[in-house]
Design a protein around this motif. Structure first.
Motif, PDB file in Angstrom:
ATOM      1  N   ALA A 181      -0.345   7.901  10.694  1.00 45.37           N
ATOM      2  CA  ALA A 181      -0.367   7.401   9.323  1.00 45.37           C
ATOM      3  C   ALA A 181       0.896   6.614   9.037  1.00 45.37           C
ATOM      4  N   VAL A 232       4.367  -5.973  -0.923  1.00 40.80           N
ATOM      5  CA  VAL A 232       3.671  -4.704  -0.784  1.00 40.80           C
ATOM      6  C   VAL A 232       3.660  -3.954  -2.130  1.00 40.80           C
ATOM      7  N   LYS A 240       4.760   4.874 -11.477  1.00 45.13           N
ATOM      8  CA  LYS A 240       4.028   5.643 -10.473  1.00 45.13           C
ATOM      9  C   LYS A 240       2.816   6.290 -11.120  1.00 45.13           C
ATOM     10  N   LYS A 260       4.142   5.706  -0.492  1.00 45.55           N
ATOM     11  CA  LYS A 260       3.546   6.446   0.624  1.00 45.55           C
ATOM     12  C   LYS A 260       4.428   6.339   1.859  1.00 45.55           C
ATOM     13  N   ALA A 273       0.621   3.281  10.721  1.00 50.89           N
ATOM     14  CA  ALA A 273      -0.262   2.372   9.992  1.00 50.89           C
ATOM     15  C   ALA A 273       0.427   1.845   8.745  1.00 50.89           C
ATOM     16  N   GLN A 274       1.068   2.756   8.042  1.00 55.49           N
ATOM     17  CA  GLN A 274       1.738   2.372   6.805  1.00 55.49           C
ATOM     18  C   GLN A 274       2.883   1.408   7.087  1.00 55.49           C
ATOM     19  N   ILE A 322       1.489  -1.998   7.581  1.00 56.37           N
ATOM     20  CA  ILE A 322       1.158  -2.604   6.288  1.00 56.37           C
ATOM     21  C   ILE A 322       2.420  -3.137   5.656  1.00 56.37           C
ATOM     22  N   ASP A 327       2.011   1.708  -1.940  1.00 56.81           N
ATOM     23  CA  ASP A 327       2.236   1.720  -0.497  1.00 56.81           C
ATOM     24  C   ASP A 327       3.679   2.065  -0.174  1.00 56.81           C
TER      25      ASP A 327
END
Lengths: 744, 329
Positions: A40, A55, A3, A62, A43-44, A47, A59
């Protein structure tokens, strides 16, 4: 997947935890912010869903954080987050195999959180988690899901039993077991059911049904899981109950500490909590014990179940289960047979093959055979087995352990069905008490004393013993007949009856009733009870006259019941020990007893009195002579299971123990001590650990020598008068409770 | 007393100085840890000591991975700069292709360091515009994620990326699945002009709806910029399609030729999950306008009026938006 470190400034700005805190404090004002985060998240999510396998870790991280945030505040914005639970479910169901480990855990945790916040209901949660539990290859996920499922079921049953949910889950488990009998997936059904049974969340017949189906599965693991449940589930449940009540708090200690330590709110709360807990424990102690039936009793159609189990797993020669597992199944089958008094005739002939000393785990087989025996099994079915055991195990040539085990096994069988023995065989076996080996002697003696009790006619005269002989003479020992059931009743009801009669008598005497009225009343009662002594008298004289008493001494074996009746009549006649009127009185009383239980309703006061009388009677019996066997029979329920250890027990008697075994036995039940220490030292250490002080005596002993020297020297210089005064003072002080006048 | 002397001795033992003896090894300290080890062999993975690989393709890939994984901001920025150079050279060197670069680098849009983000934008601008078109849907996902990010800087930088996408592939942007309504959602949330939250809250009898705090923190400039980009977005959406020149064989091409673009039947959504209203695709101007009128016109008009009254840069931007909405631009 390292990370990346987040810069400090950015961290402050993008602090979801902080935002979550603010939202929870004031959901209305932060609605806008939450909506942003919801977008958010959306959207995430897209994705993520577009390519879950490729991925990036960033991501994932998040997404993880956003899921966490939304899950924690979902209950505050039900309209916005309506699809959230479904998103999570879809994600988990479709991608549980490829998801990042942490994210996967977070999704499961979030779903459980939503359940706790009552955004979704238990059924939908469990129906989501359960299929994944069965299908996922990941061990960590499985264990996580398992704990979550169990805890959710526990929680939803904590306040009141959630019958609807339980039924749903039980149906799911049942279907899981029955849908594919060859797969190991049924394991999960057995595990979950067993755990919930242990925790007393499920106590009815449905989980037993699930386990029953598991026992009839084709997969060995599933079968063993089910069988073990029936054999050990109830014991586990009891142990769990004991455990939970074990943890106790020393309230005195807590109170004492609160006087010493600084008084803070936290400590005060801890104290209140402890008090509350103790109160709860007390309440639970006094609460009515929940009546939980054992799983074996709750089985529906035990006869069919036992038959199927036997045919499928034991009788079937194609079955390739390991011997241990077969033994477990055999244990269950025989336990069912013994407990419910089932009849599976082919079971006994199946045993024949295994009753040789060379068979592996033969004592388990013997124990199972004994378990499978009950008084409704035809004696001619068991007799060949007993003869086989005797032939195979009990001979001068066989090892002493083998002989002892064999005789003991025969005893256990005979205990349950005494008619399985022939006279010659019994004599032969009883003769083994002349053996050199202690184990064999004890086993043979056990068999002898059993037959003295239950069927003394079968023993030779010299082995019958005093009591049995006297009993036979007086007719107390009754002839056994196959299929005969003893009349049931309430233990000690006759005592209560007698007591009540006495009380009534007393009352009447107090009221000063005339003898006439008394007699009248009594006669009425007698009529009510159906007491008619004359009828009985006539009947008994009838049989007396018809019976030929010349046959008594003959040992002929034909027509046993007839012979028995003759003998009984004869024994009434011959000595002065018993007279017919007494017997009549007994029968009459018996009638009256049944009347009392059926005509009146026993009040709680009656029951308490009954209990008291019963206890008194027991003490009387204990003071007088009561046979050991009878006591044993009372203490040990014949219905209880039998283990291989029970069969091997007498063989242990003759064995010499090694030093290690003796030491281990001596240590048993005593507190652990890691090093050799005196008892004093251990006590002292314990005291110190508890924070207690030393006694005055100890203080005196430890006092510095130089501090005492002055007094010691002065003591030497005392005059006789001074010494006398001191001694007198000591005596008077000891009488009046010391210097402080304690106890005055 | 015996025990006490023993105890005293025991206590002293810890503080006694160890005697050193001549000719003997120094005694080990009590906390000494044996760190020596024995190993039969040492395995060294293949490792090159040459820092500069001569192969430009290898170097490109190395920089690409550096741009994602490097811990230091500067290193990431430098790696991005290198890639930008390679892409904008006269003969572009791109061994992984535009799609490869995009999939790898899109997550960097919400990178913590501002320098990385600006460099990333430069890199995007150096990509060949024709090749961006097919990836618009994916780019938009990241754009939307960036537009709702907690950090202000990231949000405003994301707007730059959106502007770039509108420039290079405007039509695809507004017509891809989710590209129209979802992006509008994000915009409205950014500006605080969303009716759904307001209604959700006012339904509970809450009188004053909360002021948007995320968008206005940085003052009117940021808001003006947001309105500008929104205007551009709407303008792209409402732009009348260029009339397709007449092609005599178009009919036959449709039937017999392989389609020239990737995923030509995307609007049928044959293999994806079923879409809701938000993530539906609105391929032509009329459908876009219809949805906009139904869902957003009122809310945006209301917000716009407020912005107009503010005047200044925000007012001017709002005026542009007004024009865009009414198709006068």
């Amino acid at each position: 997947m390292v990370k990346r470190k987040v810069a400090a400034l950015e961290k402050v700005e993008a602090d979801l935890v902080n935002l979550q805190y603010k939202i929870r404090r004031d959901p209305r004002s932060y609605a806008q912010e939450f909506y942003d985060q919801w977008l958010a998240y959306d959207a995430q999510r897209q994705i993520f869903v577009s390519s879950p396998a490729t991925v990036s870790s960033d991501d994932t991280k998040k997404f993880h954080d956003l899921v966490d945030l939304v899950a924690h505040v979902a209950d505050l914005y039900p309209e916005v987050t309506a699809p959230f639970a479904n998103h999570l479910k879809e994600l988990l169901i479709q991608h549980h195999a490829t998801l990042d480990k942490e994210l996967r855990e977070k999704v499961v945790g979030s779903l459980v959180l939503l359940r706790r916040k009552e955004v979704i209901d238990s059924t939908s949660l469990l129906t989501t988690l359960f299929p994944i539990l069965i299908s996922t290859p990941s061990k960590t996920l499985r264990s996580l899901l398992y704990t979550k499922i169990i805890s959710d079921l526990r929680e939803s049953n904590s306040k009141a039993t959630n019958h609807r949910l339980n039924r749903t889950i039980q149906t799911v488990l049942h279907n899981l077991v029955t849908s594919d009998r060859t797969s190991t997936k049924g394991m999960w059904a057995t595990r979950i059911t067993r755990e919930l049974w242990r925790r007393q969340i499920w106590t009815d017949a449905r989980p037993c049904d699930v386990m029953k189906e598991a026992c009839l599965s084709d997969n060995e693991k599933v079968v063993v899981g089910g069988v073990r449940f029936f054999l050990g589930g109830d014991k586990e449940r009891e142990e769990m109950e004991d455990e939970s009540s074990d943890e106790d708090i020393d309230i005195k200690k807590v109170k004492h500490q609160s006087t010493i330590n600084k008084k803070t709110k936290k400590r005060q709360k801890a104290y209140e909590k402890a008090v509350e807990k103790i109160k709860r424990q007390e309440r639970r102690k006094h609460a009515a014990h929940p009546l939980n039936f054992s799983a074996l009793h709750l089985i529906h159609d035990p006869q069919g179940f036992a038959e199927k189990l036997f045919q499928k797993h034991l009788q079937n020669t194609k079955n390739r289960f390991s011997l241990d597992n077969k033994l477990l199944i055999l244990q269950l089958v025989t336990r069912l047979v013994g407990l419910h008094k089932l009849t599976i005739i082919s079971l006994y002939s199946w045993f024949v093959r295994y009753l040789t000393p060379k068979q592996l785990n033969v004592t388990s087989f013997l124990a199972s055979l004994a378990q499978a025996t009950h008084n409704l099994v035809p004696p001619d079915v068991i007799e060949p087995l007993v003869v086989k055991i005797a032939n195979e195990f009990v001979s001068e040539a066989s090892a002493s352990e083998v002989a002892a085990a064999g005789i003991n096994a025969i005893r256990e069988v005979a205990l349950r069905q005494p008619l399985c023995m022939t006279e010659t065989l019994l004599q032969d076996l009883v003769m083994y008490q002349r053996s050199k080996d202690k184990g064999v002697v004890m086993a043979a003696k056990g068999l002898q004393s059993l037959y003295r009790e239950v069927y003394p006619e079968l023993l030779q005269k010299k082995y019958r013993g005093k009591e049995a002989t006297m009993g036979m003479r007086s007719g107390q020992v009754k002839q056994l007949r196959f299929g005969e059931e003893e009349d049931g009743g309430i233990e000690g009801i006759e005592l209560l009856e007698k007591y009540k009669e006495e009380q009534r008598q007393k009352k009447r005497e107090e009221q000063g009733l005339t003898a006439d009225g008394d007699a009248e009343k009594k006669e009425d009662e007698d009529e009510d009870d159906g007491f008619n002594s004359e009828d009985w008298e006539v009947a008994s004289t009838d049989s007396e006259s018809s019976g030929g008493w010349i046959d008594v001494s003959s040992e002929s074996d034909d027509d046993e019941p007839a012979k028995k009746r003759r003998r009984q009549d004869d024994s009434e006649e011959a000595p002065e020990l018993v007279d017919t009127s007494k017997q009549d009185a007994a029968t009459a009383e018996y009638n009256r007893i049944s009347k009392l239980a059926t005509t009146t309703i026993l009040t709680p006061a009656d029951l308490a009195k009954l209990e008291e009388l019963r206890r008194e009677a027991k003490i009387d019996k204990a003071l007088g002579r009561q046979s050991k066997r009878k006591k044993e029979l009372i203490e040990k329920h014949i219905e209880d299971g039998l283990t291989a250890e029970d069969i091997e027990l007498p063989a242990q008697l003759g064995k010499k123990t090694t030093k290690e075994e003796r030491i281990a036995r001596a240590r048993e039940g005593k507190p652990e001590r890691e090093e050799h220490k005196s008892t004093q030292a251990i006590r002292k250490a314990k005291k110190e650990a508890e924070g207690k002080s030393t006694t005055n005596k100890e203080k005196a002993r430890k006092k510095n020598f130089l501090m005492t020297i002055g007094k010691a020297k002065a003591k030497n210089k005392r005059s006789l008068v001074e010494t006398r005064n001191v001694l007198r003072g000591h005596i008077s002080r000891s009488k009046s409770g010391g210097r402080r006048k304690n106890g005055l | 007393m015996g025990s006490s002397t023993k105890k005293k001795k025991e206590k002293k033992k810890d503080f006694q100085k160890l005697k050193l003896k001549v000719g003997k090894a120094k005694p080990k300290a009590s906390n000494f840890t044996d760190t020596s080890f024995k190993s039969k062999s040492i395995v060294v993975n293949q490792q090159t000591l040459v820092a500069e690989s001569s192969d430009p393709a290898e170097q490109f890939k190395q920089n690409l991975s550096l741009a994602i994984n490097a811990k230091s901001d500067n290193q990431r920025r430098d790696a991005l700069a290198y890639i930008t150079n390679q892409l904008s050279a006269d003969t572009p060197n791109n061994p992984v292709g535009t799609s490869g670069v995009l999939t790898k680098l899109l997550p960097l849009m919400s990178d913590g360091a501002a320098s990385v983000r600006t460099q990333l934008l430069k890199l995007f601008r150096s990509l060949p515009p024709a090749e961006v078109g097919p990836h618009v849907e994916k780019i938009l996902m990241y754009v939307r994620s960036g537009m709702t990010h907690l950090s202000n800087d990231i949000r405003s930088d994301t707007l730059n990326v959106l502007e770039w996408v509108l420039d290079v592939a405007g039509d695809e942007t507004v017509s891809c699945p989710g590209g129209w309504l979802k992006t509008l959602n994000s915009f409205s949330s950014m500006l605080g002009w969303n009716p759904s939250v307001g209604s959700a809250m006012s339904a509970k009898g809450w009188t004053s709806s909360s002021r948007p705090t995320l968008g206005t923190k940085k003052g009117p400039e940021a808001q003006a910029r947001q309105i500008q980009v929104l205007a551009k977005f709407i303008q792209t959406g409402f732009r009348p399609e260029a009339p397709v020149p007449y092609n005599a064989v178009a009919y036959w091409d449709n039937i017999y030729c392989l389609p020239g673009m990737p995923n030509p039947f995307a609007y049928l959504n044959l293999f994806g999950t079923p879409r809701d209203e938000d993530s539906e695709m609105y391929p032509d101007r009329i459908s876009r306008q219809r949805v906009f009128d139904a869902k957003w016109r009122a809310a945006i008009a209301a917000g716009m009026d407020g912005a107009k009254k503010e005047g200044g840069t925000v007012g001017r931007a709002a005026a542009t938006l007004d024009k865009a909405m009414n198709g006068r631009l």
